[in-house]
Design a protein around this motif. Structure first.
Motif, PDB file in Angstrom:
ATOM      1  N   THR A   1       0.839  -1.205   0.000  1.00  0.00           N
ATOM      2  CA  THR A   1       0.000   0.000   0.000  1.00  0.00           C
ATOM      3  C   THR A   1       0.870   1.250   0.000  1.00  0.00           C
ATOM      4  O   THR A   1       0.653   2.176  -0.787  1.00  0.00           O
ATOM      5  CB  THR A   1      -0.920  -0.007   1.237  1.00  0.00           C
ATOM      6  OG1 THR A   1      -1.691  -1.199   1.207  1.00  0.00           O
ATOM      7  CG2 THR A   1      -1.828   1.202   1.278  1.00  0.00           C
TER       8      THR A   1
ATOM      9  N   ASP B   1       1.518  -4.462  -9.004  1.00  0.00           N
ATOM     10  CA  ASP B   1       1.243  -4.805  -7.614  1.00  0.00           C
ATOM     11  C   ASP B   1       1.532  -6.302  -7.472  1.00  0.00           C
ATOM     12  O   ASP B   1       0.766  -7.138  -7.962  1.00  0.00           O
ATOM     13  CB  ASP B   1      -0.223  -4.468  -7.314  1.00  0.00           C
ATOM     14  CG  ASP B   1      -0.687  -5.030  -5.974  1.00  0.00           C
ATOM     15  OD1 ASP B   1       0.050  -5.812  -5.343  1.00  0.00           O
ATOM     16  OD2 ASP B   1      -1.815  -4.682  -5.572  1.00  0.00           O
TER      17      ASP B   1
ATOM     18  N   GLN C   1       0.395 -10.426  -4.219  1.00  0.00           N
ATOM     19  CA  GLN C   1      -0.023 -11.833  -4.192  1.00  0.00           C
ATOM     20  C   GLN C   1       0.878 -12.742  -5.015  1.00  0.00           C
ATOM     21  O   GLN C   1       0.769 -13.950  -4.931  1.00  0.00           O
ATOM     22  CB  GLN C   1      -1.463 -11.968  -4.721  1.00  0.00           C
ATOM     23  CG  GLN C   1      -2.510 -11.332  -3.835  1.00  0.00           C
ATOM     24  CD  GLN C   1      -2.602 -11.992  -2.459  1.00  0.00           C
ATOM     25  OE1 GLN C   1      -2.268 -13.166  -2.284  1.00  0.00           O
ATOM     26  NE2 GLN C   1      -3.034 -11.233  -1.472  1.00  0.00           N
TER      27      GLN C   1
ATOM     28  N   SER D   1       4.723  -6.788  -0.256  1.00  0.00           N
ATOM     29  CA  SER D   1       4.722  -6.720   1.213  1.00  0.00           C
ATOM     30  C   SER D   1       5.465  -7.911   1.796  1.00  0.00           C
ATOM     31  O   SER D   1       5.318  -9.031   1.294  1.00  0.00           O
ATOM     32  CB  SER D   1       3.284  -6.793   1.750  1.00  0.00           C
ATOM     33  OG  SER D   1       2.473  -5.789   1.204  1.00  0.00           O
TER      34      SER D   1
ATOM     35  N   HIS E   1       4.778  -9.367   4.635  1.00  0.00           N
ATOM     36  CA  HIS E   1       3.903 -10.306   5.371  1.00  0.00           C
ATOM     37  C   HIS E   1       3.145 -11.283   4.471  1.00  0.00           C
ATOM     38  O   HIS E   1       2.600 -12.275   4.964  1.00  0.00           O
ATOM     39  CB  HIS E   1       2.925  -9.530   6.268  1.00  0.00           C
ATOM     40  CG  HIS E   1       1.816  -8.845   5.539  1.00  0.00           C
ATOM     41  ND1 HIS E   1       0.557  -9.383   5.462  1.00  0.00           N
ATOM     42  CD2 HIS E   1       1.764  -7.676   4.857  1.00  0.00           C
ATOM     43  CE1 HIS E   1      -0.217  -8.557   4.767  1.00  0.00           C
ATOM     44  NE2 HIS E   1       0.493  -7.516   4.396  1.00  0.00           N
ATOM     45  N   LYS E   2       3.112 -10.990   3.161  1.00  0.00           N
ATOM     46  CA  LYS E   2       2.426 -11.936   2.267  1.00  0.00           C
ATOM     47  C   LYS E   2       3.387 -13.001   1.750  1.00  0.00           C
ATOM     48  O   LYS E   2       3.020 -13.859   0.969  1.00  0.00           O
ATOM     49  CB  LYS E   2       1.833 -11.208   1.065  1.00  0.00           C
ATOM     50  CG  LYS E   2       0.983 -10.017   1.430  1.00  0.00           C
ATOM     51  CD  LYS E   2      -0.470 -10.229   1.141  1.00  0.00           C
ATOM     52  CE  LYS E   2      -1.246  -8.942   1.327  1.00  0.00           C
ATOM     53  NZ  LYS E   2      -2.603  -9.165   1.745  1.00  0.00           N
TER      54      LYS E   2
HETATM   55  N1  PMP Z   1      -2.579  -5.624  -3.409  1.00  0.00           N
HETATM   56  C1  PMP Z   1      -3.024  -6.875  -3.306  1.00  0.00           C
HETATM   57  C2  PMP Z   1      -3.265  -7.667  -4.554  1.00  0.00           C
HETATM   58  C3  PMP Z   1      -3.232  -7.426  -2.039  1.00  0.00           C
HETATM   59  O1  PMP Z   1      -3.672  -8.683  -1.933  1.00  0.00           O
HETATM   60  C4  PMP Z   1      -2.989  -6.637  -0.887  1.00  0.00           C
HETATM   61  C5  PMP Z   1      -3.259  -7.178   0.509  1.00  0.00           C
HETATM   62  N2  PMP Z   1      -4.468  -7.851   0.641  1.00  0.00           N
HETATM   63  C6  PMP Z   1      -2.512  -5.350  -1.057  1.00  0.00           C
HETATM   64  C7  PMP Z   1      -2.318  -4.878  -2.322  1.00  0.00           C
HETATM   65  C8  PMP Z   1      -2.190  -4.477   0.108  1.00  0.00           C
HETATM   66  O2  PMP Z   1      -1.096  -4.995   0.802  1.00  0.00           O
HETATM   67  P1  PMP Z   1      -0.682  -4.424   2.216  1.00  0.00           P
HETATM   68  O3  PMP Z   1      -1.937  -4.390   3.037  1.00  0.00           O
HETATM   69  O4  PMP Z   1       0.312  -5.398   2.727  1.00  0.00           O
HETATM   70  O5  PMP Z   1      -0.117  -3.059   1.987  1.00  0.00           O
END
Ligand code: PMP
Length: 406
Positions: free
Chosen positions: A96, A201, A204, A224, A226-227
């Motif tokens: 984000t 982005d 995922q 990110s 954490h993903k």
């Molecule tokens: N883009 C996608 C495709 C996501 O799945 C997510 C998290 N669900 C985000 C952006 C945002 O990621 P974050 O909350 O770690 O900033």
């Protein structure tokens, strides 16, 4: 099934070895956040137990260790995504913040009134709203790229939208709501042909398959920690060096300056120009440990394993009369469905009572839900540590949900 040793991987994740509501935990919510292997938890505690200090400009051993760990983490991430230089890795709070940085900084200099930003209908709100904010400020418009009837991007419609007023194309590599894998290389090629820059982005994608930013030839890549088995609160923006060089700072403060005076301030070189304030040092070190862990797995075997689990979900879901909300030609890690006649949140609650963790609702993709004509879905998301027993327990639990709700 493949020869992938999922049981060995499961043993690396202490959190999975627990009962939830007296049942073995079945964690099918990795698209929201992944669990953390012991090596990541150890890297975080090691840092706080032994090395904690602020980074850069200090004259003591702990600061040296913290700085080395932090900068080595940057190098590790650079290698992982094949960045030409570590200086192109900017630490952020996550996907984000990475997208907001590009929108606020690049968007501010690149967009003129009448310009266009294309985003796909598949996007997470975090790849829509930052563009709407900067578009409103600059007099530009945000235009959605439509989908076809399977849930893939409509590439003909995309081609028709491209002209020289399009300055930015922002798309995810994998949709968090449907699992659709987008053809980034061809999206980039068409965008570059009209002079537009492409932000990908990768939130995922990063945990599911290898990412090579040079091969993709994109201009920005956001993800990110954490993903991808790392901590929350840390993430990365990768950018093309020539663009990062010409972009103004995003936030002002310590670290991002070269010199400060009331007659004028000059800015630090990359990557520090974009890293105002004390960074999440432990987070960066933890994220690098996670990436190291992921990189040590046989990625092709991981992909085959996850694909087999997804295929099993699709097949058993069909047998059970579940409605998969889209059927993209190429999907990764996500089974998004409805139980006809039942509300997704009721399905989620009854699954939870049986130890099965899924996510329900709009998945931060309200425009996509509106396009699909559904208020939300039930999303089971798969990761490296899910096994066949998880899928079995999930469908046994769904059988009970059906009995209870229908
Ligand atoms: N883009 C996608 C495709 C996501 O799945 C997510 C998290 N669900 C985000 C952006 C945002 O990621 P974050 O909350 O770690 O900033």
């Amino acid at each position: 099934m493949t020869s992938y040793d999922v049981e060995a991987v499961r043993r690396d994740f202490p959190i999975l070895q627990q009962l939830v509501h007296d049942q073995p935990l079945v964690y099918l919510d990795s698209a929201a956040t992944t669990q953390k292997p012991r090596v990541v938890i150890d890297a975080l505690s090691q840092y706080y137990l032994q090395d904690n200090s602020n980074v850069h400009r200090a004259a003591h051993a702990l600061a040296d260790r913290a700085t080395t760990g932090f900068e080595n983490a940057r190098k590790r991430i650079a290698q992982f995504i094949n960045s030409p230089k570590p200086e192109q890795i900017i630490w952020t709070r996550g996907t984000t913040e990475s997208i907001n940085l590009v929108a606020a900084s690049y968007g501010r200099v690149a967009l003129q009134p009448g310009d266009k930003i294309l985003v796909s209908t598949l996007e997470h709100h975090s790849n829509i709203v930052p563009w709407q904010l900067i578009a409103a400020e600059r007099g530009a418009t945000v235009i959605p790229i439509p989908l076809d009837n399977r849930g893939d991007l409509d590439l003909d419609a995309y081609a028709a939208l491209l002209d020289e007023r399009v300055k930015i194309v922002a798309v995810n590599q994998v949709s968090n709501a449907l699992g659709t894998v987008n053809p980034i290389k061809s999206i980039v090629q068409s965008a570059h042909a009209v002079g537009a820059k492409v932000l990908v982005d990768g939130a995922q994608a990063i945990a599911h398959f290898p990412v090579d930013v040079q091969d993709l030839n994109c201009d920005f890549y956001a993800f990110s920690g954490h993903k991808a088995f790392g901590p929350t609160g840390i993430g990365v923006l990768w950018g093309r060096e020539s663009l990062l060089e010409q972009m103004p700072p995003y936030q002002g403060g310590g670290e991002m300056i070269e010199s400060v005076s009331f007659s004028g301030t000059t800015f630090n070189q990359l990557p520090y120009k974009f890293e105002a304030g004390t960074p999440d040092i432990a987070g960066a070190i933890g994220m690098a440990a996670a990436i190291e862990y992921l990189g040590n797995l046989d990625r092709a075997a991981v992909q085959a394993h996850e694909a087999a689990l997804l295929a099993e979900c699709i097949e058993r879901g069909e047998e059970m009369g579940l409605r998969r909300v889209a059927s993209p030609r190429h999907a990764a890690g996500i089974y998004s469905f409805l139980l006809p006649g039942a509300h997704p949140s009721d399905v989620g609650t009854i699954l939870d009572q049986q130890g099965v963790a899924v996510r329900t609702g709009h998945h931060c993709a309200q425009p996509l839900m509106a396009y699909l004509g559904v208020p939300g879905t039930v999303r089971a998301s798969l990761s490296i540590y899910n096994n066949h027993e998880d899928i079995d327990r999930f469908f046994n639990a769904m059988a009970k949900v059906k009995k209870f709700l229908l």
